[in-house]
Enzyme design. Structure first.
Site, PDB file in Angstrom:
ATOM      1  N   GLN A   1       0.835  -1.211   0.000  1.00 32.99           N
ATOM      2  CA  GLN A   1       0.000   0.000   0.000  1.00 32.99           C
ATOM      3  C   GLN A   1       0.871   1.263   0.000  1.00 32.99           C
ATOM      4  O   GLN A   1       1.710   1.440   0.882  1.00 32.99           O
ATOM      5  CB  GLN A   1      -0.923   0.021   1.219  1.00 32.99           C
TER       6      GLN A   1
ATOM      7  N   GLN B   1      -0.099  -0.131  -5.824  1.00 32.62           N
ATOM      8  CA  GLN B   1      -1.214  -0.557  -4.979  1.00 32.62           C
ATOM      9  C   GLN B   1      -1.808   0.650  -4.237  1.00 32.62           C
ATOM     10  O   GLN B   1      -1.080   1.438  -3.637  1.00 32.62           O
ATOM     11  CB  GLN B   1      -0.762  -1.614  -3.970  1.00 32.62           C
ATOM     12  N   ASP B   2      -3.144   0.786  -4.303  1.00 31.23           N
ATOM     13  CA  ASP B   2      -3.859   1.846  -3.565  1.00 31.23           C
ATOM     14  C   ASP B   2      -3.493   3.253  -4.046  1.00 31.23           C
ATOM     15  O   ASP B   2      -3.216   4.149  -3.251  1.00 31.23           O
ATOM     16  CB  ASP B   2      -3.598   1.737  -2.058  1.00 31.23           C
TER      17      ASP B   2
ATOM     18  N   ASP C   1      -6.181  -2.859  -6.226  1.00 29.76           N
ATOM     19  CA  ASP C   1      -7.146  -1.963  -5.544  1.00 29.76           C
ATOM     20  C   ASP C   1      -6.810  -0.499  -5.766  1.00 29.76           C
ATOM     21  O   ASP C   1      -6.871   0.322  -4.843  1.00 29.76           O
ATOM     22  CB  ASP C   1      -7.165  -2.249  -4.030  1.00 29.76           C
TER      23      ASP C   1
ATOM     24  N   ARG D   1     -13.054  -5.747  -6.489  1.00 30.46           N
ATOM     25  CA  ARG D   1     -13.354  -6.793  -5.509  1.00 30.46           C
ATOM     26  C   ARG D   1     -13.911  -6.118  -4.256  1.00 30.46           C
ATOM     27  O   ARG D   1     -13.622  -4.949  -3.982  1.00 30.46           O
ATOM     28  CB  ARG D   1     -12.116  -7.637  -5.184  1.00 30.46           C
TER      29      ARG D   1
END
Length: 579
Positions: A373, A395-396, A417, A485
């Site tokens: 993250q 990520q993120d 994500d 998701r």
């Protein structure tokens, strides 16, 4: 016998004045008895009135609490303050106000709990760097929660009261729901900071009871607000706006993608790394900006690379960042979870102050796919908007944390994500690209964090283009990419009127863990095109549905989902209100 007769003779032979005294005393005695009897009767009536009032109040409380997800908690806490006279309950609004007051007290209690853990941890040297960071995140989130709850109290008092508010019923209702949804998100964000390794979970255990109590209290208040406002919103909603009027009449096709130029702005200050402006860093300019400004305060950021982490706190409202073009003005950082940050604190730029605008800037986190993250931009600013901005990370990438947000003609790129959070966020005419992740990783465009069915949150991707960066295109067969998701139980994401490339797996969506949230999530697709838009092989989860009618898609338009007509016009950015 003679003495008695003498006394009797004295009485009977008394003067008229003595007789009048005797009558007066007798009358006074009987009047006194009457007062006592009357007092006892009034007391009895008053007691009955109290019983009747308590019964009526409890009936109102019970009825109001029946609409909540935690009715026993709702009834027991509010009945207690109603019973001791702390709260006067005469209608459902009184119940909600009592609930908000109790929630504020609980949040303040959590603040002291967090401070105590920090003090003990520092004394005994028992906290890791990330735990300390996470605890300070929690303190910031407590501050934001209190601000949102106080605003909700004021909005509730003004609701349906035309003499004390300039908001419509719909605006009031939407604002109340946004504030409570944001307050709930803050509690979970605090706890999420202690989920990165086993050691973190000890601190999480010390906080979870208090945080979840506030979460449940906020949930109850939100449910009761929905109960009294939903009917009003239907009555006051204007069918004339159903199709959504574009603020800019010349909306151009996605194929053309030539948007109108934003109006010229006159900056208040100039940031230039070479020293030619008022400040050398963006953070210095933000620190010097006025607090709670009633007008737009514009910070012009000259072309250059600014290596810093920028925070726009809640007191800095109505700020605007204007760059020299998103490829020229870049704010970049590299905080990440692997190196000891929390997801919340890893953001290169974090915006909380309401009414924030940004144009022609790149927000970047260069930590890379191995650092997990690592957020480029976190937004918890209500009524915030971004135009021609890039959000680049892995990520993120883009943390749409909370409240109402709008993105137009932006580029968002990442891996896992990479658009996530629990705001009510609309992305319009944006390019959304998956990029090459680490071996063994899957790309997830979204991970939406709605955790309560009454929250008015979700991610809406409209008239956008979902594809892949060149580094992923070259090896696309080695990595799977999905639209999203379910991060939380009621995760909600809508993809509509967008072009989806075949980089997206035909199943479209991916599980979080086992069958978690597959029945309760709300994933929708409507009128998409492109090689990856076919829905015949999509997941068969109960929570997934292809929308086939415009009426079912209307609630997710900019007009309906983030009350766009009431505030986007003031941004100067282009936008489309309807389908």
């Amino acid at each position: 016998m003679n003495h008695v007769n003498e006394k009797f003779a004295d009485v009977t032979s008394s003067t008229p004045n003595k007789k009048r005294k005797l009558v007066f005393y007798s009358a006074f005695f009987f009047f006194f008895l009457f007062l006592i009897a009357s007092f006892l009767l009034v007391e009895r009536w008053s007691a009955n009135d109290v019983v009747d009032h308590d019964h009526a109040a409890h009936s109102i409380i019970k009825s109001s609490c029946s609409s909540t997800l935690y009715p026993d908690l709702c009834f027991s806490t509010i009945s207690k303050v109603a019973g001791d006279g702390t709260a006067k309950i005469k209608n459902p609004k009184d119940v909600i106000e009592a609930s908000l007051n109790l929630t504020i007290t609980a949040v303040q209690h959590n603040y002291f709990t967090i401070k105590k853990i920090i003090a003990v941890g520092k004394t005994k040297r028992g906290l890791t760097k990330r735990e300390l960071t996470a605890l300070h995140d929690c303190l910031e989130l407590v501050d934001e929660t209190l601000d949102e709850l106080f605003k909700a109290e004021q909005d509730l008092r003004d609701y349906n009261n035309s003499s004390s508010s300039n908001k419509s019923i719909i605006q009031h209702a939407d604002h109340l729901k946004s504030l409570l949804s944001g307050a709930m998100t803050n509690q979970e964000t605090c706890l999420d900071g202690f989920s990165h390794d086993k050691a973190d979970k000890k601190v999480r255990q010390a906080l979870i009871a208090g945080q979840m109590h506030v979460y449940h209290m906020c949930s109850n208040a939100l449910a009761m607000i929905c109960n009294i406002t939903d009917g009003d919103m239907v009555k006051h909603y204007s069918p004339a706006k159903e199709n959504g009027k574009d603020e800019w009449p010349h909306w151009l096709s996605a194929g053309d993608r030539r948007l109108l130029q934003a109006p010229t702005v006159t900056p208040d200050v100039l940031v230039a790394a070479d020293g030619s402006g008022n400040y050398r860093t963006v953070s210095e300019a933000v620190a010097a900006a006025p607090e709670r400004s009633s007008r737009r305060y514009i910070i012009k950021i000259k072309a250059g690379v600014y290596r810093e982490n920028v925070d726009v706190p809640k007191k800095k409202i109505n700020l605007m960042f204007v760059g020299d073009g998103r490829t020229n003005t870049i704010i970049t950082g590299s905080r990440n979870v692997v190196d000891g940050s929390t997801t919340f604190n890893s953001a290169t730029v974090a915006v909380v102050g309401d009414g924030f605008l940004a144009r022609d800037i790149t927000f970047q986190n260069t930590a890379g796919p191995s650092k997990h993250q690592a957020v480029a931009l976190r937004v918890g600013s209500d009524l915030s908007a971004f135009y021609r901005c890039d959000m680049l990370a892995y990520q993120d990438t883009l943390y749409v944390h909370s409240l109402r947000q709008f993105y137009i003609n932006c580029i968002i790129a990442g891996t896992v994500d990479f658009i996530f959070g629990n705001a009510a966020a609309v992305l319009q005419d944006c390019d959304i690209h998956a990029r090459r992740p680490n071996p063994g990783q899957r790309n997830m465009v979204t991970a939406q964090g709605r955790d309560d069915p009454n929250q008015n949150t979700g991610i809406v991707i409209q008239k956008c283009r979902i594809g892949a960066t060149s580094d992923l295109q070259a090896v696309r067969g080695s990595f799977q990419s999905y639209l999203g998701r379910p991060w939380k139980m009621y995760s909600r994401t809508i993809i509509m009127q967008s072009i989806i490339s075949d980089v997206i797996n035909p199943a479209g969506w991916y599980m979080w863990e086992g069958d978690f949230a597959l029945d309760t999530l709300a994933y929708r697709e409507y009128q998409n095109s492109g090689a990856g838009a076919g829905t015949s092989n999509r997941v068969t989860w109960k929570g997934f549905r292809v929308i086939t009618s415009a009426a079912d898609a209307q609630p997710f338009t900019t007009e309906r989902f983030i009350a766009g007509s009431s505030w986007l016009g003031s941004t100067g950015f282009p936008f489309s209100l309807g389908l």
